[in-house]
Scaffold this motif. Structure first.
Motif, short mmCIF file in Angstrom:
data_model
loop_
_atom_site.label_atom_id
_atom_site.label_comp_id
_atom_site.label_asym_id
_atom_site.label_seq_id
_atom_site.Cartn_x
_atom_site.Cartn_y
_atom_site.Cartn_z
N MET A 1 -6.20 5.69 -0.71
CA MET A 1 -4.77 6.80 -0.73
C MET A 1 -5.90 7.84 -0.21
SD MET A 1 -2.53 5.13 -1.63
CE MET A 1 -2.60 3.85 -2.08
N SER A 2 -6.97 7.97 0.31
CA SER A 2 -7.13 8.70 0.78
C SER A 2 -7.06 9.50 2.28
CB SER A 2 -9.29 9.05 0.76
OG SER A 2 -9.88 7.78 2.38
N GLU A 3 -6.59 10.48 2.80
CA GLU A 3 -6.46 10.53 4.01
C GLU A 3 -7.18 10.54 5.19
OE1 GLU A 3 -4.82 15.70 2.55
OE2 GLU A 3 -5.74 15.77 4.46
N GLU A 4 -8.22 9.89 5.07
CA GLU A 4 -9.09 9.94 5.80
C GLU A 4 -9.06 8.01 6.27
OE1 GLU A 4 -13.23 8.55 4.63
OE2 GLU A 4 -12.96 9.92 3.76
N TRP A 5 -7.66 7.84 5.24
CA TRP A 5 -7.31 6.52 5.71
C TRP A 5 -6.25 6.31 5.86
CZ3 TRP A 5 -10.03 0.96 4.47
CH2 TRP A 5 -10.71 0.87 4.06
N ASN A 6 -5.72 7.30 6.21
CA ASN A 6 -3.85 7.66 6.74
C ASN A 6 -3.53 7.04 6.42
OD1 ASN A 6 -4.69 9.99 8.98
ND2 ASN A 6 -6.10 8.32 10.60
N VAL A 7 -2.82 7.21 5.33
CA VAL A 7 -1.63 6.38 4.59
C VAL A 7 -0.81 7.31 3.20
CG1 VAL A 7 -1.90 4.25 3.58
CG2 VAL A 7 -2.61 4.09 4.25
N GLY A 8 0.03 6.98 3.31
CA GLY A 8 0.59 7.33 2.11
C GLY A 8 0.88 9.38 2.22
N ARG B 1 0.76 -1.43 -0.11
CA ARG B 1 0.07 -0.32 0.02
C ARG B 1 1.38 1.23 -0.09
NH1 ARG B 1 -3.76 -1.14 3.99
NH2 ARG B 1 -4.11 -2.85 2.58
N LYS B 2 1.94 1.04 0.90
CA LYS B 2 3.14 2.17 0.94
C LYS B 2 3.29 3.21 -0.46
CE LYS B 2 5.20 5.44 3.36
NZ LYS B 2 4.55 6.11 3.93
N LEU B 3 3.69 1.94 -1.05
CA LEU B 3 4.60 1.09 -2.74
C LEU B 3 3.58 2.49 -3.90
CD1 LEU B 3 7.08 -1.11 -2.43
CD2 LEU B 3 7.57 0.29 -2.04
N ALA B 4 2.28 1.68 -3.48
CA ALA B 4 1.07 2.25 -4.58
C ALA B 4 0.35 3.64 -4.20
CB ALA B 4 0.04 1.41 -4.02
N SER B 5 1.12 4.02 -2.51
CA SER B 5 0.55 5.79 -2.51
C SER B 5 1.23 6.67 -2.78
CB SER B 5 1.58 5.63 -0.91
OG SER B 5 2.65 5.77 -0.55
N ARG B 6 0.37 8.00 -3.08
CA ARG B 6 0.81 9.39 -3.84
C ARG B 6 2.79 9.49 -3.84
NH1 ARG B 6 -4.00 10.49 -2.33
NH2 ARG B 6 -5.68 10.65 -3.75
N ALA B 7 3.74 9.25 -2.50
CA ALA B 7 4.65 9.01 -1.98
C ALA B 7 5.28 8.52 -2.88
CB ALA B 7 4.26 8.84 -0.74
N HIS B 8 4.59 6.92 -3.28
CA HIS B 8 5.94 6.31 -3.97
C HIS B 8 5.21 6.24 -5.80
CE1 HIS B 8 8.56 5.68 -0.69
NE2 HIS B 8 7.49 4.98 -0.46
N ALA B 9 3.58 6.16 -5.61
CA ALA B 9 3.03 6.41 -6.55
C ALA B 9 3.99 5.13 -8.41
CB ALA B 9 3.05 7.49 -7.56
N CYS B 10 4.05 3.99 -7.37
CA CYS B 10 4.13 2.85 -7.90
C CYS B 10 2.93 2.14 -9.04
CB CYS B 10 4.91 1.09 -7.16
SG CYS B 10 6.97 1.65 -6.29
N ASP B 11 2.98 1.83 -9.99
CA ASP B 11 1.98 1.12 -10.69
C ASP B 11 2.28 -0.34 -11.18
OD1 ASP B 11 1.37 3.75 -11.45
OD2 ASP B 11 2.28 4.31 -13.02
N VAL B 12 3.51 -1.12 -11.07
CA VAL B 12 3.81 -2.19 -10.93
C VAL B 12 4.56 -2.09 -9.90
CG1 VAL B 12 4.71 -4.09 -12.18
CG2 VAL B 12 4.29 -1.84 -13.34
#
Length: 121
Positions: free
Chosen positions: A114-121, A13-24
Motif C-alpha cells: 500500500m505504500s506510495e512507492e509501489w504506486n498502488v491505491g 490489491r486495489k480492493l484491499a488498498s486504502r481507497a477501498h479498505a476491504c478486509d474480506v
C-alpha cells in the motif's frame, strides 16, 4: 471478485488498498475439477496473504466442484484454511479484527504494497 478475476492480483490489491479498505474478499466461482482447479486453491491463499485480508471462496458443490473455503490473512502449517468437501454444506467462520491487525503488524506485506512507492491505491 468473480471466478477467474482472482488471476489478476492487481484487482484484489486495489480492493484491499486504502481507497477501498476491504478486509474480506468474497469470490463466488464455478471452478470444476479440471487442470485449473489446483490453481484456484493456491490463488485464494495467495490473495489472502499478499493483501492481509480474509478470502472467502465459494464454489458449487458436487463431484466436479467443491472446496468452498474461508482463508485467513495468514496461512501456514498451523493455520490452514477452513474448507468444505464436494458435498453441499455450510461453512461458518468468524472474521476477527484482532487477527487482521496482528497479521498486518507482524507481516507488513499489506503496508509495503500500500505504500506510495509501489504506486498502488
Amino acid at each position: 471478485i468473480i471466478c477467474a478475476d482472482m488471476r489478476n492480483p492487481s484487482l484484489t490489491r486495489k480492493l484491499a488498498s486504502r481507497a477501498h479498505a476491504c478486509d474480506v474478499i468474497l469470490q463466488p466461482a464455478a471452478f470444476s475439477r479440471d487442470i485449473s482447479f489446483r490453481t484456484w486453491t493456491s490463488f485464494r491463499e495467495t490473495r489472502a496473504v499478499e493483501n492481509s485480508v480474509y478470502f472467502v471462496a465459494v464454489n458449487y458443490a458436487g463431484s466436479n466442484y467443491g472446496n468452498t473455503a474461508f482463508v485467513e490473512p495468514w496461512v501456514d502449517e498451523n493455520n490452514e484454511p477452513e474448507v468444505l468437501g464436494m458435498e453441499e454444506g455450510v461453512l461458518v467462520a468468524e472474521v476477527k479484527r484482532d487477527v487482521l491487525e496482528r497479521v498486518r503488524r507482524e507481516f507488513p506485506y499489506y503496508e509495503q504494497v500500500m505504500s506510495e512507492e509501489w504506486n498502488v491505491g
